[in-house]
Write a protein that holds these residues in place. Structure first.
Motif, mmCIF file in Angstrom:
data_model
loop_
_atom_site.group_PDB
_atom_site.id
_atom_site.type_symbol
_atom_site.label_atom_id
_atom_site.label_comp_id
_atom_site.label_asym_id
_atom_site.label_seq_id
_atom_site.Cartn_x
_atom_site.Cartn_y
_atom_site.Cartn_z
ATOM 1 N N PHE A 151 10.322 0.568 0.842
ATOM 2 C CA PHE A 151 9.949 0.082 -0.493
ATOM 3 C C PHE A 151 8.763 0.883 -1.037
ATOM 4 N N PRO A 152 8.890 2.207 -1.112
ATOM 5 C CA PRO A 152 7.725 3.040 -1.446
ATOM 6 C C PRO A 152 7.167 2.793 -2.842
ATOM 7 N N PHE A 153 7.958 2.153 -3.699
ATOM 8 C CA PHE A 153 7.460 1.842 -5.038
ATOM 9 C C PHE A 153 6.316 0.839 -5.009
ATOM 10 N N VAL A 154 6.179 0.079 -3.928
ATOM 11 C CA VAL A 154 5.091 -0.899 -3.840
ATOM 12 C C VAL A 154 3.743 -0.209 -3.575
ATOM 13 N N PRO A 155 3.589 0.537 -2.468
ATOM 14 C CA PRO A 155 2.286 1.187 -2.256
ATOM 15 C C PRO A 155 1.996 2.260 -3.301
ATOM 16 N N MET A 156 3.026 2.912 -3.826
ATOM 17 C CA MET A 156 2.790 3.969 -4.803
ATOM 18 C C MET A 156 2.186 3.413 -6.094
ATOM 19 N N ILE A 157 2.791 2.387 -6.671
ATOM 20 C CA ILE A 157 2.249 1.823 -7.917
ATOM 21 C C ILE A 157 0.935 1.113 -7.641
ATOM 22 N N SER A 158 0.784 0.528 -6.457
ATOM 23 C CA SER A 158 -0.461 -0.161 -6.113
ATOM 24 C C SER A 158 -1.621 0.819 -6.036
ATOM 25 N N PHE A 159 -1.351 2.011 -5.513
ATOM 26 C CA PHE A 159 -2.391 3.038 -5.405
ATOM 27 C C PHE A 159 -2.979 3.367 -6.769
ATOM 28 N N TRP A 160 -2.118 3.499 -7.781
ATOM 29 C CA TRP A 160 -2.598 3.858 -9.118
ATOM 30 C C TRP A 160 -3.099 2.649 -9.881
ATOM 31 N N ALA A 161 -2.488 1.483 -9.656
ATOM 32 C CA ALA A 161 -2.934 0.279 -10.367
ATOM 33 C C ALA A 161 -4.352 -0.109 -9.964
ATOM 34 N N ILE A 162 -4.671 0.002 -8.671
ATOM 35 C CA ILE A 162 -6.008 -0.392 -8.233
ATOM 36 C C ILE A 162 -7.054 0.542 -8.823
ATOM 37 N N ASN A 163 -6.674 1.790 -9.088
ATOM 38 C CA ASN A 163 -7.631 2.714 -9.678
ATOM 39 C C ASN A 163 -7.840 2.471 -11.169
ATOM 40 N N LEU A 164 -6.934 1.754 -11.814
ATOM 41 C CA LEU A 164 -7.214 1.294 -13.175
ATOM 42 C C LEU A 164 -8.419 0.356 -13.153
ATOM 43 N N ILE A 165 -8.467 -0.483 -12.116
ATOM 44 C CA ILE A 165 -9.604 -1.404 -11.972
ATOM 45 C C ILE A 165 -10.875 -0.644 -11.603
#
Length: 222
Positions: A151-165
Motif C-alpha cells: 500500500f505504498p500510497f499511504v506512506p508516500m502521501i503521508s510523507f508529503w502531507a506531514i511536511n505541509l504541517i
C-alpha cells in the motif's frame, strides 16, 4: 529503529508507488486519495487531536485500528510523535522546537533530521501505560514494511502531507510562524487553520466545515 530506516522506507514507498503505476496504469494515482484519508484519520485526528490534545477518546478497538493505520504511514512510534508534538507547542519558534524548519532548514525538516530529538521521559512514561500505544511503540515497523510493499500510497502521501504541517503552515513571521492557509482545506480537512490551532490548542472545531472534527465526533467513544 534509527532515522535511516525511516528514510529508506519512504524512498522505497515512492519506488513501489511508481512500480504499481507502471503495472496498473495511471488510474492507480487515485489511490493517493485513500492514502490521504488514512493520514488524516490516523495522524491528524487520532495522534494529533485525540492523543496530543485530548479532544476525543476512542474505544480500545478503534485505537487498535488507528494504531495500525498510523504505523502504515511510517511515522514510527506514536509515543515519540506525541512527545515531539508537546514540545512543538511548548517551544514553538524556539531552540527546543523539534521541527522548526527555519532553524533546521527545509531539507533537514523534510527528512526529519530533528537534531537527534529525545522524547520527554515523563510523557513517554505516562503514555506507555496504555496497552494499545505500547503495542504500537514496539510493533510499528512491521506495518510500515507491509504498507511500503503493498500500500505504498499511504506512506508516500503521508510523507508529503506531514511536511505541509511542518513547513507550509509555519511560514509566518519569526515571532509567530504558524499561519492559516484556507485553500489547503481539501488536503488538510480543518488542520489548515494552523494559526488558530496554536492560538487555542484546546479548541476542538476549527470552523464549520472541519471534517476532522466531525469524523472525531463520529468514531469517538460514547
Amino acid at each position: 529503529r534509527n532515522k535511516k530506516n525511516y528514510l529508506v522506507l519512504y524512498l522505497l514507498s515512492h519506488i513501489s508507488f511508481l512500480f504499481y503505476v507502471y503495472i496498473f496504469g495511471l488510474n492507480y494515482i487515485y489511490t493517493l486519495l485513500l492514502g490521504l484519508m488514512v493520514y488524516n484519520l490516523s495522524a491528524e485526528l487520532y495522534m494529533h487531536r485525540g492523543l496530543s490534545h485530548n479532544h476525543f477518546k476512542f474505544s480500545d478497538n478503534v485505537q487498535m485500528i488507528l494504531n495500525i493505520l498510523y504505523s502504515m504511514c511510517n511515522f514510527g512510534s506514536i509515543l515519540v510523535s506525541i512527545s515531539a508534538h508537546y514540545n512543538h507547542h511548548k517551544f514553538m519558534d524556539q531552540q527546543n522546537d523539534p521541527h522548526d524548519f527555519r532553524r533546521l532548514g527545509v531539507f533537514r525538516t523534510i527528512i526529519k533530521d530533528w537534531d537527534n530529538y529525545s522524547p520527554d521521559k515523563n510523557v513517554m512514561r505516562n503514555l506507555i501505560k496504555n496497552k494499545n500505544l505500547r503495542d504500537q511503540h514496539f510493533n510499528h515497523q512491521k506495518y510500515s514494511i507491509i504498507s511500503v510493499l503493498f500500500f505504498p500510497f499511504v506512506p508516500m502521501i503521508s510523507f508529503w502531507a506531514i511536511n505541509l504541517i511542518f513547513i507550509v503552515t509555519h511560514t509566518g513571521n519569526y515571532k509567530d510562524s504558524a499561519i492559516n492557509i484556507p485553500f489547503l482545506y481539501p488536503l488538510m480537512w480543518g488542520s489548515e487553520m494552523h494559526y488558530d490551532h496554536h492560538l487555542n490548542p484546546s479548541k476542538k472545531k476549527m470552523h464549520d466545515y472541519d471534517l476532522i472534527y466531525y469524523l472525531g465526533e463520529l468514531i469517538k467513544s460514547k
